[in-house]
Design an enzyme around this catalytic site. Structure first.
Site, mmCIF file in Angstrom:
data_model
loop_
_atom_site.group_PDB
_atom_site.id
_atom_site.type_symbol
_atom_site.label_atom_id
_atom_site.label_comp_id
_atom_site.label_asym_id
_atom_site.label_seq_id
_atom_site.Cartn_x
_atom_site.Cartn_y
_atom_site.Cartn_z
ATOM 1 N N PRO A 142 2.318 -3.875 4.050
ATOM 2 C CG PRO A 142 4.291 -4.433 2.688
ATOM 3 C CD PRO A 142 2.513 -4.559 2.714
ATOM 4 C CG ASN A 143 6.698 0.022 5.218
ATOM 5 O OD1 ASN A 143 6.885 0.065 6.325
ATOM 6 N ND2 ASN A 143 6.562 -0.371 4.070
ATOM 7 C CD GLU B 83 -6.264 -1.774 -6.567
ATOM 8 O OE1 GLU B 83 -6.300 -2.392 -7.076
ATOM 9 O OE2 GLU B 83 -4.891 -2.265 -6.587
ATOM 10 C CG ASP C 70 -1.554 -16.421 -9.090
ATOM 11 O OD1 ASP C 70 -2.417 -16.188 -9.733
ATOM 12 O OD2 ASP C 70 -0.739 -16.631 -8.740
ATOM 13 C CG HIS D 122 -3.706 1.936 -3.485
ATOM 14 N ND1 HIS D 122 -2.457 1.004 -2.567
ATOM 15 C CD2 HIS D 122 -4.693 0.738 -4.503
ATOM 16 C CE1 HIS D 122 -2.677 -0.137 -3.906
ATOM 17 N NE2 HIS D 122 -3.867 -0.223 -4.866
ATOM 18 C CB SER E 154 -0.883 8.022 -1.725
ATOM 19 O OG SER E 154 -0.404 6.517 -3.215
ATOM 20 C CE1 TYR F 124 1.085 5.976 0.863
ATOM 21 C CE2 TYR F 124 3.072 6.631 1.710
ATOM 22 C CZ TYR F 124 2.130 5.986 0.732
ATOM 23 O OH TYR F 124 2.942 5.381 0.104
ATOM 24 N NE ARG G 87 4.723 5.053 -4.979
ATOM 25 C CZ ARG G 87 5.139 4.305 -3.957
ATOM 26 N NH1 ARG G 87 4.936 3.399 -3.313
ATOM 27 N NH2 ARG G 87 6.592 4.699 -3.736
ATOM 28 N NE ARG H 45 3.221 8.068 -4.388
ATOM 29 C CZ ARG H 45 3.461 7.314 -3.585
ATOM 30 N NH1 ARG H 45 2.787 6.773 -2.487
ATOM 31 N NH2 ARG H 45 4.583 6.889 -2.479
ATOM 32 N NE ARG I 262 4.185 4.151 4.530
ATOM 33 C CZ ARG I 262 3.878 3.204 3.639
ATOM 34 N NH1 ARG I 262 2.587 3.603 3.668
ATOM 35 N NH2 ARG I 262 4.506 2.790 2.638
ATOM 36 C CG HIS J 106 3.405 -1.177 -6.760
ATOM 37 N ND1 HIS J 106 2.133 -0.644 -7.254
ATOM 38 C CD2 HIS J 106 2.879 -0.645 -5.470
ATOM 39 C CE1 HIS J 106 1.393 0.034 -6.018
ATOM 40 N NE2 HIS J 106 2.264 0.537 -5.777
ATOM 41 C CB ALA K 152 5.505 -2.460 -1.104
ATOM 42 C CG ASN L 196 -3.354 0.231 1.064
ATOM 43 O OD1 ASN L 196 -2.667 -0.570 0.163
ATOM 44 N ND2 ASN L 196 -2.999 1.341 1.240
#
Ligand code: DQA
Length: 143
Positions: free
Chosen positions: A9-10, A97, A86, A99, A101, A22, A110, A106, A17, A79, A76, A73
């Site tokens: 998301p986002n 994975e 699963d 990210h 940032s 970012y 996170r 942070r 954003r 977390h 949100a 990625n």
């Protein structure tokens, strides 16, 4: 070899954003970088983005038997989502994975990554270069 890149998301709002966190590059530019990297690595690539947890779970399930590695990625959902963890465990496709940032530097919430528990490696805090590194990792270690 085929890689699947999943963005949560986002991330479609990249460039708009929180650019101080970012960066100013757009989501479209990120997709361009991923496609160029795939050509350089001589792998096929599929890119998926969703703001919906269930859609990401569906995407992971549908990857079974079709892709050799997943770069994710979860944004949100990193977390919060046991469902994405699963799903990654269910398909057991090598996953990395990413990210943009440095999530560990942070807010404390996170620092916990559910998805990361099913991933072989993590690149965080490198901006979009993290995707390049993750794809290179899977080319070296994957399927
Ligand atoms: C993120 C970090 C997450 O904590 C955040 O919720 C995001 C993006 C990153 O790429 O740095 O949406 O995954």
């Amino acid at each position: 070899m085929k890689l699947l890149i999943i963005n949560g998301p986002n991330l479609n709002m990249l460039g708009v954003r929180e650019p101080d966190i970012y960066g100013t590059g757009s989501y479209r530019e990120l997709c361009g970088l991923i496609e160029r990297t795939a050509r350089e690595l001589e792998v096929e690539v599929e890119i998926f983005q969703s703001n919906h947890e269930g859609a990401i779970v569906d995407c992971i399930q549908q990857a079974l038997g079709r892709v050799d590695g997943i770069v994710i990625n979860p944004a949100a959902y990193t977390h919060t989502s046991v469902a994405i963890l699963d799903a990654l465990k269910a398909v057991a496709i090598p996953a990395v994975e990413v990210h943009l940032s440095d999530v560990d530097a942070r807010e404390p919430f996170r620092r916990l990554s559910y998805a990361g528990m099913a991933c072989q490696a993590r690149y965080a805090g490198l901006g979009v270069q993290g995707y390049v590194e993750a794809m290179g990792y899977l080319k070296r270690h994957g399927g």
